[in-house]
Design a protein around this motif. Structure first.
Motif, PDB file in Angstrom:
ATOM      1  N   UNK A 104     -10.387 -49.172  -4.709  1.00  0.00           N
ATOM      2  CA  UNK A 104      -8.974 -49.273  -4.440  1.00  0.00           C
ATOM      3  C   UNK A 104      -8.355 -50.291  -3.629  1.00  0.00           C
ATOM      4  N   UNK A 105      -9.285 -50.727  -2.891  1.00  0.00           N
ATOM      5  CA  UNK A 105      -8.879 -52.004  -2.055  1.00  0.00           C
ATOM      6  C   UNK A 105      -8.938 -53.202  -2.845  1.00  0.00           C
ATOM      7  N   UNK A 106      -9.726 -53.035  -4.310  1.00  0.00           N
ATOM      8  CA  UNK A 106      -9.771 -54.284  -5.014  1.00  0.00           C
ATOM      9  C   UNK A 106      -9.004 -54.227  -6.228  1.00  0.00           C
ATOM     10  N   UNK A 107      -8.785 -53.092  -6.637  1.00  0.00           N
ATOM     11  CA  UNK A 107      -7.969 -52.618  -7.924  1.00  0.00           C
ATOM     12  C   UNK A 107      -6.777 -51.730  -7.526  1.00  0.00           C
ATOM     13  N   UNK A 108      -5.695 -51.911  -8.154  1.00  0.00           N
ATOM     14  CA  UNK A 108      -4.579 -50.988  -7.986  1.00  0.00           C
ATOM     15  C   UNK A 108      -4.629 -49.876  -8.775  1.00  0.00           C
ATOM     16  N   UNK A 109      -4.733 -48.626  -8.004  1.00  0.00           N
ATOM     17  CA  UNK A 109      -4.551 -47.205  -8.765  1.00  0.00           C
ATOM     18  C   UNK A 109      -3.423 -46.728  -9.033  1.00  0.00           C
ATOM     19  N   UNK A 110      -3.096 -45.850 -10.040  1.00  0.00           N
ATOM     20  CA  UNK A 110      -2.096 -45.237 -10.286  1.00  0.00           C
ATOM     21  C   UNK A 110      -1.695 -44.165  -9.233  1.00  0.00           C
ATOM     22  N   UNK A 111      -2.414 -43.453  -8.789  1.00  0.00           N
ATOM     23  CA  UNK A 111      -2.420 -42.688  -7.545  1.00  0.00           C
ATOM     24  C   UNK A 111      -3.206 -43.182  -6.347  1.00  0.00           C
ATOM     25  N   UNK A 112      -3.020 -43.855  -5.445  1.00  0.00           N
ATOM     26  CA  UNK A 112      -3.868 -44.239  -4.260  1.00  0.00           C
ATOM     27  C   UNK A 112      -5.091 -43.504  -3.990  1.00  0.00           C
ATOM     28  N   UNK A 113      -6.305 -43.737  -3.694  1.00  0.00           N
ATOM     29  CA  UNK A 113      -7.439 -42.891  -3.418  1.00  0.00           C
ATOM     30  C   UNK A 113      -6.941 -42.389  -2.225  1.00  0.00           C
ATOM     31  N   UNK A 114      -6.750 -42.956  -1.139  1.00  0.00           N
ATOM     32  CA  UNK A 114      -6.236 -42.253   0.176  1.00  0.00           C
ATOM     33  C   UNK A 114      -5.309 -40.984  -0.305  1.00  0.00           C
ATOM     34  N   UNK A 115      -4.245 -41.441  -1.050  1.00  0.00           N
ATOM     35  CA  UNK A 115      -3.207 -40.162  -1.149  1.00  0.00           C
ATOM     36  C   UNK A 115      -3.830 -39.169  -2.081  1.00  0.00           C
ATOM     37  N   UNK A 116      -4.856 -39.515  -2.962  1.00  0.00           N
ATOM     38  CA  UNK A 116      -5.269 -38.457  -3.718  1.00  0.00           C
ATOM     39  C   UNK A 116      -6.121 -37.364  -2.853  1.00  0.00           C
ATOM     40  N   UNK A 117      -6.793 -38.065  -1.872  1.00  0.00           N
ATOM     41  CA  UNK A 117      -7.588 -37.411  -0.708  1.00  0.00           C
ATOM     42  C   UNK A 117      -6.823 -36.410   0.046  1.00  0.00           C
ATOM     43  N   UNK A 118      -5.728 -37.252   0.789  1.00  0.00           N
ATOM     44  CA  UNK A 118      -4.959 -36.365   1.846  1.00  0.00           C
ATOM     45  C   UNK A 118      -3.861 -35.485   1.045  1.00  0.00           C
ATOM     46  N   UNK A 119      -3.232 -35.951  -0.002  1.00  0.00           N
ATOM     47  CA  UNK A 119      -2.135 -35.094  -0.330  1.00  0.00           C
ATOM     48  C   UNK A 119      -2.420 -34.195  -1.293  1.00  0.00           C
ATOM     49  N   UNK A 120      -3.555 -34.095  -2.066  1.00  0.00           N
ATOM     50  CA  UNK A 120      -3.692 -33.106  -3.118  1.00  0.00           C
ATOM     51  C   UNK A 120      -4.268 -31.735  -2.446  1.00  0.00           C
ATOM     52  N   UNK A 121      -3.355 -31.271  -1.721  1.00  0.00           N
ATOM     53  CA  UNK A 121      -3.847 -30.280  -0.878  1.00  0.00           C
ATOM     54  C   UNK A 121      -2.625 -29.398  -0.546  1.00  0.00           C
ATOM     55  N   UNK A 279       6.546 -43.728  -2.232  1.00  0.00           N
ATOM     56  CA  UNK A 279       6.246 -44.199  -0.937  1.00  0.00           C
ATOM     57  C   UNK A 279       4.813 -43.994  -0.558  1.00  0.00           C
ATOM     58  N   UNK A 280       4.403 -42.734  -0.890  1.00  0.00           N
ATOM     59  CA  UNK A 280       3.241 -42.415  -0.362  1.00  0.00           C
ATOM     60  C   UNK A 280       1.961 -42.577  -1.016  1.00  0.00           C
ATOM     61  N   UNK A 281       2.235 -43.410  -2.064  1.00  0.00           N
ATOM     62  CA  UNK A 281       1.203 -43.936  -3.127  1.00  0.00           C
ATOM     63  C   UNK A 281       1.055 -43.247  -4.237  1.00  0.00           C
ATOM     64  N   UNK A 282       1.791 -42.300  -4.756  1.00  0.00           N
ATOM     65  CA  UNK A 282       1.716 -41.348  -5.641  1.00  0.00           C
ATOM     66  C   UNK A 282       2.621 -41.598  -6.737  1.00  0.00           C
TER      67      UNK A 282
END
Length: 335
Positions: A104-121, A279-282
């Motif tokens: 994700x640091x190199x390619x845009x994501x639809x849902x940011x990797x960090x947001x998927x990890x932290x917010x999908x909870x 705003x949170x990358x989702x």
């Protein structure tokens, strides 16, 4: 404008009517260069994130064989966009998300990797949802504390939920008068006391497990809705109906459902929440709502397009992927 898009899924024998077939097919139909990759093959080769993948040459429908991943260890970095539509095995969770974060640091994501990890909870709902739209909620691994909470008011009912599970797994309803309350609370928090007694903590280590305890919302039985948000737009979803003898309404358990209708107040609220999520990358999510309350987020592979189609006969997948891409462009995520 067309994009080269990598869609990460879990390899299966056949496609089902779910996001793994619907979204790649819609992207292909809309003229994009779509590749499917198996998330469990992500690796790092000489500082390049690679994956086993295959280029789509047609739309995939229910019952089609999953395509052979003809390109092994191919770069996952030569894409305009990555869309993650699956999780990974719990044993590989940390490694998988670290690889996704690097990609994700190199390619845009639809849902940011960090947001998927932290917010999908169920722990982090308050990061996006205003407090007045959340039921009273607690997250704890302390059996004694949660027992006192449930016993504090015999008129309140609580829902116990694993913090990072889905599809109705491990969901219990308890109140002060429930005879099985101690056993359910003990099970939800890891059965620490009996396990320590049987094996000792010195042998098995920490047994405590976190659980989310959420106040039961009475109107959930009459007004529970799954809403799919593309960018900030509520594009589709479905209304859920409960079994008479079960307070869960997960359609994977066989409950009935119908097409989604939002009131003006619900529509306005969902659009505002969608902007906060962006705003949170989702940029693509499913929310479980009994207005004015939000119970859960579904960010990796939210069911909604499929059940909306089954309920109404209308395929809204093209509209949905176009709304996602338009939102990503407006936010400067993709050119």
């Amino acid at each position: 404008m067309s994009y080269k898009i990598l869609v990460l899924v879990s390899e299966a024998a056949k496609f089902r009517l779910d996001n793994h077939s619907i979204i790649p097919s819609a992207l292909h139909r809309e003229g994009h260069d779509v590749h499917i990759g198996d998330i469990d093959t992500l690796c790092l080769h000489d500082n390049t994130v690679v994956v086993d993948r295959v280029r789509l040459s047609e739309e995939y429908l229910t019952g089609h064989d999953f395509p052979a991943l003809s390109e092994s260890y191919a770069s996952a970095e030569d894409f305009d966009l990555v869309w993650v539509l699956t999780g990974t095995h719990p044993e590989a969770l940390a490694d998988s998300f670290q690889l996704l974060w690097l990609l994700n640091q190199r390619v845009p994501f639809v849902n940011d990797a960090s947001a998927l990890f932290y917010l999908n909870s169920k722990i982090t709902l308050g990061a996006a949802v205003p407090a007045e739209h959340l039921p009273a909620s607690y997250v704890s691994n302390d059996f004694e504390y949660l027992t006192q909470l449930v016993e504090s008011d015999e008129n309140r009912t609580w829902v116990l939920k694993p913090t990072n599970e889905g599809c109705g797994a491990g969901v219990y309803f308890v109140n002060k008068n429930e005879r099985n309350r101690p056993a359910l609370l003990q099970a939800a928090t890891g059965n620490a006391v009996p396990r320590y007694e049987m094996y000792s903590r010195n042998i098995i280590g920490l047994s405590k497990r976190y659980t989310a305890v959420q106040e039961y919302i009475p109107n959930v039985r009459s007004n529970e809705k799954r809403v799919i948000i593309a960018g900030s737009l509520p594009v589709c979803g479905f209304r859920r109906f409960h079994f008479d003898n079960d307070d869960r309404a997960n359609v994977t358990l066989g409950t009935k459902f119908e097409g989604l209708t939002l009131t003006p107040e619900e529509d306005e609220f969902v659009r505002a929440l969608g902007k906060r999520m962006m705003d949170l990358g989702i940029f693509y999510s499913g929310i479980d709502m009994a207005y004015p309350y939000i119970m859960e987020f579904n960010l990796v592979n939210p069911g909604g397009l499929n059940y909306s189609f089954r309920a109404t006969g209308v395929d809204q997948s093209s509209e949905t992927v176009n709304a996602v891409l338009a939102a990503l462009r407006a936010a400067g995520k993709i050119s």
